[in-house]
Motif scaffolding. Structure first.
Motif, short mmCIF file in Angstrom:
data_model
loop_
_atom_site.label_atom_id
_atom_site.label_comp_id
_atom_site.label_asym_id
_atom_site.label_seq_id
_atom_site.Cartn_x
_atom_site.Cartn_y
_atom_site.Cartn_z
N ILE A 13 40.46 59.76 24.41
CA ILE A 13 40.21 61.16 24.02
C ILE A 13 40.98 62.12 24.92
O ILE A 13 41.63 63.06 24.45
N PHE A 14 40.92 61.88 26.24
CA PHE A 14 41.61 62.77 27.16
C PHE A 14 43.13 62.62 27.09
O PHE A 14 43.87 63.58 27.34
N PHE B 68 44.26 54.08 18.88
CA PHE B 68 43.50 53.38 19.93
C PHE B 68 42.01 53.70 19.80
O PHE B 68 41.16 52.82 19.93
N PHE B 69 41.73 55.00 19.56
CA PHE B 69 40.34 55.42 19.45
C PHE B 69 39.66 54.74 18.25
O PHE B 69 38.51 54.29 18.36
N LEU B 70 40.36 54.65 17.14
CA LEU B 70 39.81 53.96 15.98
C LEU B 70 39.55 52.49 16.30
O LEU B 70 38.53 51.92 15.89
N ASN B 71 40.47 51.88 17.03
CA ASN B 71 40.30 50.49 17.42
C ASN B 71 39.09 50.33 18.34
O ASN B 71 38.34 49.35 18.23
N ASP B 72 38.87 51.31 19.22
CA ASP B 72 37.70 51.28 20.10
C ASP B 72 36.42 51.39 19.29
O ASP B 72 35.42 50.72 19.58
N MET B 73 36.43 52.25 18.27
CA MET B 73 35.25 52.40 17.43
C MET B 73 34.94 51.10 16.68
O MET B 73 33.78 50.72 16.52
#
Length: 254
Positions: free
Chosen positions: A207-208, A233-238
């Motif tokens: 996010i940052f 990356f964020f989608l992959n983390d979710m």
């Protein structure tokens, strides 16, 4: 804590044989097979976004746009390779680190550049030499609240030191830039100690990092490429958090 590093460095001739063999390139190609549909979907989705970014910025800065394009695609391939325990992560990570470090130096995001150099030296290099680097990893949960306090304190101290160091440079975004490096170091320490809670750090870090490269783009020193890749990356983390096959959900049972 450092056993794997010592093993590889003490036996370089042995581990170099993993790279210098006749079937190495065909083996690398096979490492990209058998992934889940979600992984292939993310790769394709990111590639389409990167083509859009390249078309938008190429006429103004062709060289940096191409480096952004290559680095952003390879970084997503690296992260998805990690999720699939694939040996491709080493080379994808190393090449993307070179690209992202290059454009980070160009943009003045010096802390992010050194973050990528750190990944290259302390992670990608060893993943290339030892294809089984991530095999049989079992993450552990924090057992005590004191562990949270320890790592949070480490992060705060690291951020303060990094902020001071890079405030002495011409870094135009030293707040977010130093924040991202401090989070990367904290996440790497958690990963080195095989703590499940590292995923919280990597998710927040995404996010940052999106915020950093959005600010970089708005100030005329970047484009959409890394904003898109870190969004992936964020989608992959979710997926890791909420999918029953995700890394975080699997390791929550450990």
């Amino acid at each position: 804590m450092f056993d794997r590093y010592v093993d590889v460095l003490s036996n370089l001739p042995k581990y170099s044989k993993n790279v210098f063999r006749k079937d190495y390139f065909s083996w690398l190609i096979n490492q990209c097979r058998g992934w889940g549909k979600f992984s292939y979907g993310l790769l394709l989705f990111n590639f389409v976004l990167q083509v859009f970014s390249l078309r938008q910025s190429f006429s103004d800065s062709p060289i940096s746009s191409l480096i952004f394009f290559i680095g952003a695609n390879l970084s997503v391939a690296c992260v998805i390779g990690i999720s699939n325990r694939s040996g491709i992560q080493g080379w994808a990570g190393a090449l993307s680190a070179v690209c992202i470090a290059s454009v980070s130096f160009m943009a003045g995001n010096f802390a992010t550049a050194w973050e990528q150099i750190g990944y290259l030296i302390f992670l990608d290099f060893f993943c290339i030499l030892d294809p089984k680097w991530n095999d049989n990893i079992k993450a552990e949960k924090f057992e005590k609240m004191s562990e949270w306090i320890y790592y949070i304190a480490f992060f705060v101290v690291a951020w303060g030191i990094i902020y001071y160091i890079f405030s002495l440079t011409s870094d135009p975004r030293v707040f977010l830039d130093s924040l991202n490096l401090a989070m990367a170091i904290t996440g790497s320490l958690l990963e080195l100690n095989r703590k499940r809670e590292q995923y919280f750090v990597w998710t927040i870090s995404s996010i940052f990092t999106i915020a950093l490269w959005t600010q970089t783009m708005l100030q005329g020193d970047g484009n959409f490429a890394l904003i898109f890749s870190y969004s992936v990356f964020f989608l992959n983390d979710m997926y890791a958090f909420f999918s029953t096959r995700g890394w975080f959900r699997i390791n929550s049972q450990v």
